[in-house]
Write a protein that holds these residues in place. Structure first.
Motif, PDB file in Angstrom:
ATOM      1  N   ILE A 149       0.849  -1.191   0.000  1.00  0.00           N
ATOM      2  CA  ILE A 149       0.000   0.000   0.000  1.00  0.00           C
ATOM      3  C   ILE A 149       0.886   1.242   0.000  1.00  0.00           C
ATOM      4  CG2 ILE A 149      -1.769   1.294   1.254  1.00  0.00           C
ATOM      5  CD1 ILE A 149      -2.672  -1.367   2.487  1.00  0.00           C
ATOM      6  N   THR A 150       0.591   2.138  -0.916  1.00  0.00           N
ATOM      7  CA  THR A 150       1.241   3.447  -0.927  1.00  0.00           C
ATOM      8  C   THR A 150       0.157   4.506  -0.970  1.00  0.00           C
ATOM      9  OG1 THR A 150       1.428   3.410  -3.336  1.00  0.00           O
ATOM     10  CG2 THR A 150       3.354   2.665  -2.090  1.00  0.00           C
ATOM     11  N   MET A 151       0.448   5.641  -0.395  1.00  0.00           N
ATOM     12  CA  MET A 151      -0.500   6.743  -0.401  1.00  0.00           C
ATOM     13  C   MET A 151      -0.208   7.603  -1.627  1.00  0.00           C
ATOM     14  SD  MET A 151      -2.271   6.013   2.239  1.00  0.00           S
ATOM     15  CE  MET A 151      -3.312   7.441   2.458  1.00  0.00           C
ATOM     16  N   GLN A 152      -1.237   7.793  -2.449  1.00  0.00           N
ATOM     17  CA  GLN A 152      -1.089   8.549  -3.687  1.00  0.00           C
ATOM     18  C   GLN A 152      -2.132   9.662  -3.729  1.00  0.00           C
ATOM     19  OE1 GLN A 152       1.366   7.944  -5.941  1.00  0.00           O
ATOM     20  NE2 GLN A 152       2.080   6.387  -4.493  1.00  0.00           N
ATOM     21  N   PRO A 153      -1.753  10.832  -4.246  1.00  0.00           N
ATOM     22  CA  PRO A 153      -2.739  11.912  -4.350  1.00  0.00           C
ATOM     23  C   PRO A 153      -3.747  11.649  -5.461  1.00  0.00           C
ATOM     24  CG  PRO A 153      -0.604  12.618  -5.228  1.00  0.00           C
ATOM     25  CD  PRO A 153      -0.425  11.232  -4.668  1.00  0.00           C
ATOM     26  N   ASP A 154      -5.006  12.006  -5.190  1.00  0.00           N
ATOM     27  CA  ASP A 154      -6.030  11.894  -6.234  1.00  0.00           C
ATOM     28  C   ASP A 154      -6.006  13.169  -7.084  1.00  0.00           C
ATOM     29  OD1 ASP A 154      -7.319  13.847  -4.729  1.00  0.00           O
ATOM     30  OD2 ASP A 154      -9.138  12.680  -4.379  1.00  0.00           O
ATOM     31  N   VAL A 155      -6.988  13.347  -7.929  1.00  0.00           N
ATOM     32  CA  VAL A 155      -7.033  14.486  -8.831  1.00  0.00           C
ATOM     33  C   VAL A 155      -7.098  15.819  -8.063  1.00  0.00           C
ATOM     34  CG1 VAL A 155      -9.548  14.454  -9.172  1.00  0.00           C
ATOM     35  CG2 VAL A 155      -8.053  15.359 -10.967  1.00  0.00           C
ATOM     36  N   LEU A 156      -7.642  15.805  -6.860  1.00  0.00           N
ATOM     37  CA  LEU A 156      -7.713  17.019  -6.043  1.00  0.00           C
ATOM     38  C   LEU A 156      -6.513  17.170  -5.116  1.00  0.00           C
ATOM     39  CD1 LEU A 156     -11.511  16.923  -5.115  1.00  0.00           C
ATOM     40  CD2 LEU A 156     -10.381  18.315  -6.873  1.00  0.00           C
TER      41      LEU A 156
END
Length: 191
Positions: free
Chosen positions: A19-26
């Motif tokens: 699991i990695t934390m990724q930014p969404d479109v916002l």
């Protein structure tokens, strides 16, 4: 995504680094699962404080109103954080909080020296990346060091989720704030 607050507890608990934390479109951080690494153990879901009630007991919570005149000019909300941080650092402990690292990127970091306290002072009104700080805090607690962890309520809940049923009553102090939701790193950078 509808209920996720981006606390990063799932990323921190995953021993397989699936699991990695990724930014969404916002620009909000959300978990992304690498299915080639995931062994479907379910630990991420078991420790999620949104999917499950918190694992720690809340019996001894206290609420205080504080004005710290010593640090009021450089701190927010009465300077209470600085007062707690000075206490923990004087005890040989470790303090975790949000810092611009570098500006305008907001990440949680740890400090062990009073000279570094200014890095954590002042409010930062958007989502910070807690990175490896939950695991780092846990290691300090296991080693018997006092820890002060401060952040949004969901970030503090994320730390407690990672710790599971272990409360470290005499070593762990957590501070959170009244939160009405936070904007994303991308929104702040754009602003």
């Amino acid at each position: 995504k509808k209920n996720c607050c981006g606390c990063t507890a799932c990323e921190s608990i995953c021993a397989h680094k699936a699991i990695t934390m990724q930014p969404d479109v916002l620009g909000f951080l959300y978990p992304l699962v690498d299915t080639t690494k995931c062994v479907e153990c379910g630990l991420c879901e078991k420790r999620c404080h949104v999917l499950n009630r918190p694992l720690h007991k809340m019996d001894n919570q206290k609420v205080y109103a504080v004005i710290n005149h010593q640090d009021r000019e450089v701190s927010s909300s009465g300077g209470a954080f600085s007062m707690f941080a000075r206490y923990v650092l004087a005890e040989g402990g470790v303090v975790f909080g949000a810092s611009y690292d570098p500006f305008p990127v907001l990440r949680h970091i740890s400090i062990t020296k009073i000279e570094d306290l200014t890095r954590l002072q002042g409010s930062k009104y958007f989502q910070s990346d807690t990175g490896e700080t939950y695991k780092e805090a846990k290691q300090y607690l296991i080693a018997g060091r006092k820890v002060l962890y401060t952040g949004t309520p969901c970030q503090v809940a994320g730390l407690y989720s990672l710790l599971g049923n272990k409360t470290y009553d005499s070593l762990l102090i957590t501070l959170d704030l009244a939160c009405h939701g936070v904007p994303s790193q991308r929104a702040f950078t754009t602003y």
